[in-house]
Write a protein that holds these residues in place. Structure first.
Motif, mmCIF file in Angstrom:
data_model
loop_
_atom_site.group_PDB
_atom_site.id
_atom_site.type_symbol
_atom_site.label_atom_id
_atom_site.label_comp_id
_atom_site.label_asym_id
_atom_site.label_seq_id
_atom_site.Cartn_x
_atom_site.Cartn_y
_atom_site.Cartn_z
ATOM 1 N N LYS A 37 77.483 12.452 63.868
ATOM 2 C CA LYS A 37 77.972 12.995 62.592
ATOM 3 C C LYS A 37 77.970 14.524 62.571
ATOM 4 N N THR A 38 77.075 15.112 63.349
ATOM 5 C CA THR A 38 76.932 16.579 63.298
ATOM 6 C C THR A 38 77.761 17.292 64.356
ATOM 7 N N GLY A 39 78.337 16.579 65.286
ATOM 8 C CA GLY A 39 79.167 17.242 66.285
ATOM 9 C C GLY A 39 79.091 16.603 67.661
ATOM 10 N N TYR A 40 79.681 17.292 68.632
ATOM 11 C CA TYR A 40 79.702 16.818 70.013
ATOM 12 C C TYR A 40 78.439 17.267 70.749
ATOM 13 N N TYR A 41 77.945 16.388 71.611
ATOM 14 C CA TYR A 41 76.787 16.765 72.423
ATOM 15 C C TYR A 41 76.873 16.096 73.798
ATOM 16 N N VAL A 42 76.116 16.651 74.743
ATOM 17 C CA VAL A 42 76.009 16.070 76.081
ATOM 18 C C VAL A 42 74.617 15.472 76.202
ATOM 19 N N LYS B 62 83.005 22.373 69.538
ATOM 20 C CA LYS B 62 84.053 21.379 69.274
ATOM 21 C C LYS B 62 85.317 21.710 70.066
ATOM 22 N N LYS B 63 85.654 22.999 70.165
ATOM 23 C CA LYS B 63 86.878 23.420 70.869
ATOM 24 C C LYS B 63 86.876 22.956 72.318
ATOM 25 N N GLN B 64 85.706 23.014 72.956
ATOM 26 C CA GLN B 64 85.594 22.569 74.360
ATOM 27 C C GLN B 64 85.645 21.048 74.442
ATOM 28 N N ALA B 65 84.900 20.380 73.552
ATOM 29 C CA ALA B 65 84.663 18.946 73.680
ATOM 30 C C ALA B 65 85.864 18.083 73.298
ATOM 31 N N GLU B 66 86.647 18.521 72.295
ATOM 32 C CA GLU B 66 87.716 17.640 71.806
ATOM 33 C C GLU B 66 88.853 17.459 72.813
ATOM 34 N N LYS B 67 88.903 18.331 73.819
ATOM 35 C CA LYS B 67 89.937 18.202 74.866
ATOM 36 C C LYS B 67 89.529 17.198 75.943
ATOM 37 N N ILE B 68 88.260 16.769 75.910
ATOM 38 C CA ILE B 68 87.721 15.903 76.979
ATOM 39 C C ILE B 68 87.505 14.495 76.427
ATOM 40 N N LYS C 83 65.608 23.744 65.562
ATOM 41 C CA LYS C 83 66.736 24.291 66.328
ATOM 42 C C LYS C 83 67.118 23.299 67.406
ATOM 43 N N ARG C 84 68.392 22.964 67.478
ATOM 44 C CA ARG C 84 68.803 22.041 68.526
ATOM 45 C C ARG C 84 69.335 22.818 69.727
ATOM 46 N N ALA C 85 69.310 22.157 70.859
ATOM 47 C CA ALA C 85 69.780 22.803 72.087
ATOM 48 C C ALA C 85 71.292 22.947 72.047
ATOM 49 N N LYS C 86 71.782 24.063 72.601
ATOM 50 C CA LYS C 86 73.220 24.317 72.650
ATOM 51 C C LYS C 86 73.632 24.735 74.051
ATOM 52 N N ILE D 17 72.327 18.193 74.364
ATOM 53 C CA ILE D 17 72.773 19.580 74.342
ATOM 54 C C ILE D 17 74.088 19.623 73.562
ATOM 55 N N TYR D 18 74.072 20.232 72.388
ATOM 56 C CA TYR D 18 75.281 20.284 71.554
ATOM 57 C C TYR D 18 76.250 21.338 72.094
ATOM 58 N N VAL D 19 77.537 20.984 72.075
ATOM 59 C CA VAL D 19 78.570 21.850 72.676
ATOM 60 C C VAL D 19 79.660 22.143 71.643
#
Length: 698
Positions: free
Chosen positions: A143-148, A163-169, A187-190, A159-161
């Motif tokens: 819900k909060t975004g893309y992560y690896v 959106k611009k990078q992740a939505e293409k993959i 704080k979450r990892a980025k 590791i949260y990444v």
């Protein structure tokens, strides 16, 4: 209103507790507008190591407190907890799962030891060094975004990444992520995605995951490769080498082998056997201090991953110049032994030689010739008699090995079958038969002979040591065997024969494999040492590794020491300085051997889970390998992989009987005991978290 550093410190000393920034402003009587100035002052105090910041609070670190802190390395466990490794002489501290959420395996940290009933814990105060800079994992979304979700760390971190990078993959793809911000409270990892590996968990992605997880080098340096290319392929028979090119020697290896460390030859002399063990003379090519040598030292050994090998030496050496390929002249280092009918070496010689291997046999072909296969005997007529003599000698050596009390753990092994595209599709047993034992015995007797030679001369050397186990661990093992219903006596002195007798007693029983495995777990790990401690498992006073210099750096150094010995080239300086240098080599080789074992086991487990994900709902035979308060660990026999049956999934209410290694139903009508054969169903496979959930099939 201005405030001084001393006033801040005095407030902490008086109150003797940590403060949030808001509380600190109130306590110091400062308006909210002074928040940034106060933060600046606190940062200065942090740099002076007087104040620390953790979980949103500021703490005072008095010098006395600082002295109580310990520095160590984090060792993570897949179950979510960890240990702080402080040093050889200090007991490890337990790191509970809540602390491990912010730590990675290998991190260097400062921690405060906290006394606990069972085991002292580490309260991490500060992370001094982050070891993991990049990771491989699966791209997911919440819900909060893309992560690896990292696959190459012991504990899977998110590791949260962007959106611009992740939505293409494509979601579910394996990617490489560079960590920019590490996890902290609130704080979450980025990180940033730097490479896309693909969606399938095949040999390529697994090799990448494992290489990154364990820091394994995937290629050799340009300098090492250039050095290898410059080496001459010409083999010259000099006066310092024995010309054995006419001798009928040959190699026996697995079908998939690409490099051949050893060749064997034999002659019968009356009732005695003259055995020649020829080992690739890697030290002729790899000179101490060269780029190839430095890389080989760092790697320690070759890493065998499924369908991939990360070689210790560049391919020009490992698969060509050093490899004892059939019909080609090669430099070798030979251990020639005259062995009597009781399996004793009554004479020996160790020397440099030149050989030509007359054939390259697989283990199955060697066994076929021994058993009289007419087609193979016709194809290799010159090898029929030598293999007959080798069979006789191997049986003598095996008998001698059993007599002295050598422990045969011989646990089942499996191999994975792959499609042409590298996708795993099945697991089959890896069969070990007499031809494997034959070569193993010949390598062991050569290793013994070389080790005894160097020990007798008291010259600097590297031994392969396996110290006797701790009495407490052996007693636990004996308790376990007794709990399974076997009559066993408790030993006054631990000897290999004692363990051997137990394994003989359980041979052929349903729990044989389990007891072999538990016996192995009660042992210490073998390692390389400069001092000779003997080899408990093999029931030997003296042992080394001489026979695999293409894939083990320790063996290469053993060759160098042997050459110095047989050529009388040890100087007074060598005798003083070499033990210190060899100690460093022994430690590095022991360390990298552990890495290789873990990496290879990890790779197999990942691929097995990939296969099992296609078998959800299917039933398999298994054996209970662990009984704990929360359930049963069961090893599926076909795949040699362990899964968990949660206690909550068992029908009825079960009580944990720790002493007898069992779960027993409240009505006492049903129980599950360590070693029981059971039928299980695969309920869930989580490849990313490496979890296998099972249920019991009654």
């Amino acid at each position: 209103m201005e405030i001084t550093e001393n006033e801040i410190l005095e407030l902490f000393r008086q109150k003797k507790k940590p403060f949030y920034i808001k509380t600190l402003l109130k306590q110091l009587g400062l308006p909210k507008t002074e928040k940034q100035n106060l933060k600046k002052m606190l940062r200065k105090l942090q740099k002076k190591k007087l104040i620390k910041y953790q979980k949103g609070k500021y703490f005072l670190i008095e010098k006395k407190q600082e002295e109580d802190l310990v520095k160590g390395q984090v060792e993570a466990h897949p179950s979510g907890y960890g240990f702080l490794i402080i040093g050889d002489q200090v007991e490890d501290l337990f790191i509970p799962p809540p602390e491990m959420k912010y730590l990675f395996d290998g991190d260097i940290v400062l921690a405060k030891p906290i006394k606990k009933k069972k085991k002292d814990e580490a309260k991490v105060v500060k992370v001094l060094e982050r070891v993991v800079k990049e990771g491989v994992g699966v791209l997911k979304k919440d819900k909060t975004g893309y992560y690896v979700l990292l696959s190459d760390t012991v504990i899977p971190h998110k590791i949260y990444v962007p959106k611009k990078q992740a939505e293409k993959i494509v979601k579910g793809s394996y990617v490489v992520v560079k960590i920019k911000q590490y996890p902290e409270p609130k704080k979450r990892a980025k990180g940033d995605i730097v490479e896309v590996l693909g969606k399938t968990r095949n040999t390529k992605t697994v090799a990448e995951i494992i290489a990154r997880k364990y820091g394994l080098p995937k290629r050799h340096s340009d300098e090492a490769l250039q050095e290898a290319e410059k080496i001459s392929s010409r083999v010259v028979i000099s006066k310092n080498r024995k010309d054995l090119t006419k001798q009928v020697c040959f190699t026996i290896d697995p079908e998939s082998a690409r490099d051949f460390d050893d060749a064997v030859a034999i002659e019968k002399e009356g009732e005695n056997y003259r055995l020649y063990v020829h080992i690739a003379d890697v030290s002729h090519y790899v000179k101490e201090g060269s780029a190839i040598d430095k890389e080989a030292f760092e790697r320690g050994n070759t890493y065998y991953l499924p369908e991939n090998a990360l070689h210790m030496l560049p391919e020009r050496l490992s698969a060509d110049l050093c490899s004892l390929k059939p019909k080609e002249k090669r430099y070798a280092f030979t251990c020639e032994m005259l062995i009597n009918p009781k399996g004793k070496v009554i004479d020996y010689d160790i020397y440099e030689s030149v050989i030509i291997s007359k054939a390259r046999l697989t283990y199955d072909q060697a066994l076929g010739i021994i058993l009289g296969d007419p087609e193979l005997s016709e194809k290799y007529p010159d090898l029929v008699e030598p293999l007959k003599y080798m069979e006789e000698l191997a049986k003598i050596l095996l008998k001698e090995r059993e007599r002295r009390g050598s422990i045969d753990f011989d646990l089942p092994e499996s191999k994975i079958l792959f499609t042409d595209t590298g996708d795993p599709y099945d697991v089959v047993p890896y069969e070990r038969h007499f031809a494997h034992r034959l070569i193993e015995e010949f390598m062991i007797i050569a290793n013994i002979t070389v080790a005894k030679h160097m020990e007798k001369l008291e010259q600097p050397f590297i031994y392969r040591s396996h110290e006797e186990p701790d009495i407490e661990k052996v007693i636990k093992f004996v308790d376990l065997v007794a709990g399974l219903g076997y009559e066993v006596n408790y030993p006054d002195v631990i000897t290999p024969k004692f363990i051997q007798k137990i394994l003989k007693k359980v041979a052929g029983t349903p729990e044989e494999e389990l007891i072999r495995f538990m016996a192995l777990r009660s042992m210490k790990q073998a390692k390389y040492t400069v001092e000779n401690y003997g080899h408990f498992g093999l029931a030997l006073d003296t042992y080394t590794h001489f026979t695999s210099p293409i894939r083990r750096y320790a063996d290469l150094v053993v060759h160098r020491m042997l050459k110095k010995s047989i050529k009388n080239k040890f100087t007074k300086k060598d005798l003083q300085t070499l033990p210190i240098k060899l100690e460093e080599v022994a430690k590095q080789c022991s360390k990298m051997e552990r890495v290789a074992e873990e990496a290879e086991r990890d790779a197999l487990e990942i691929l097995k889970l990939r296969i099992l994900s296609n078998h959800i709902g299917e039933e398999f035979e298994g054996i209970i390998t662990g009984v704990v308060s929360f359930g049963l660990f069961v090893e599926i026999e076909k795949y040699i992989i362990e899964g968990l049956i949660p206690i909550s999934s068992l029908e009825g209410y079960y009580i944990y009987d720790e002493q007898n290694h069992r779960l027993i139903r409240e009505d006492k009508q049903k129980s599950y005991r360590l070693g029981d054969k059971v039928k299980v169903r695969i309920e869930k496979v989580d490849e990313d978290l490496k979890k296998l959930d099972l249920s019991m099939v009654d």
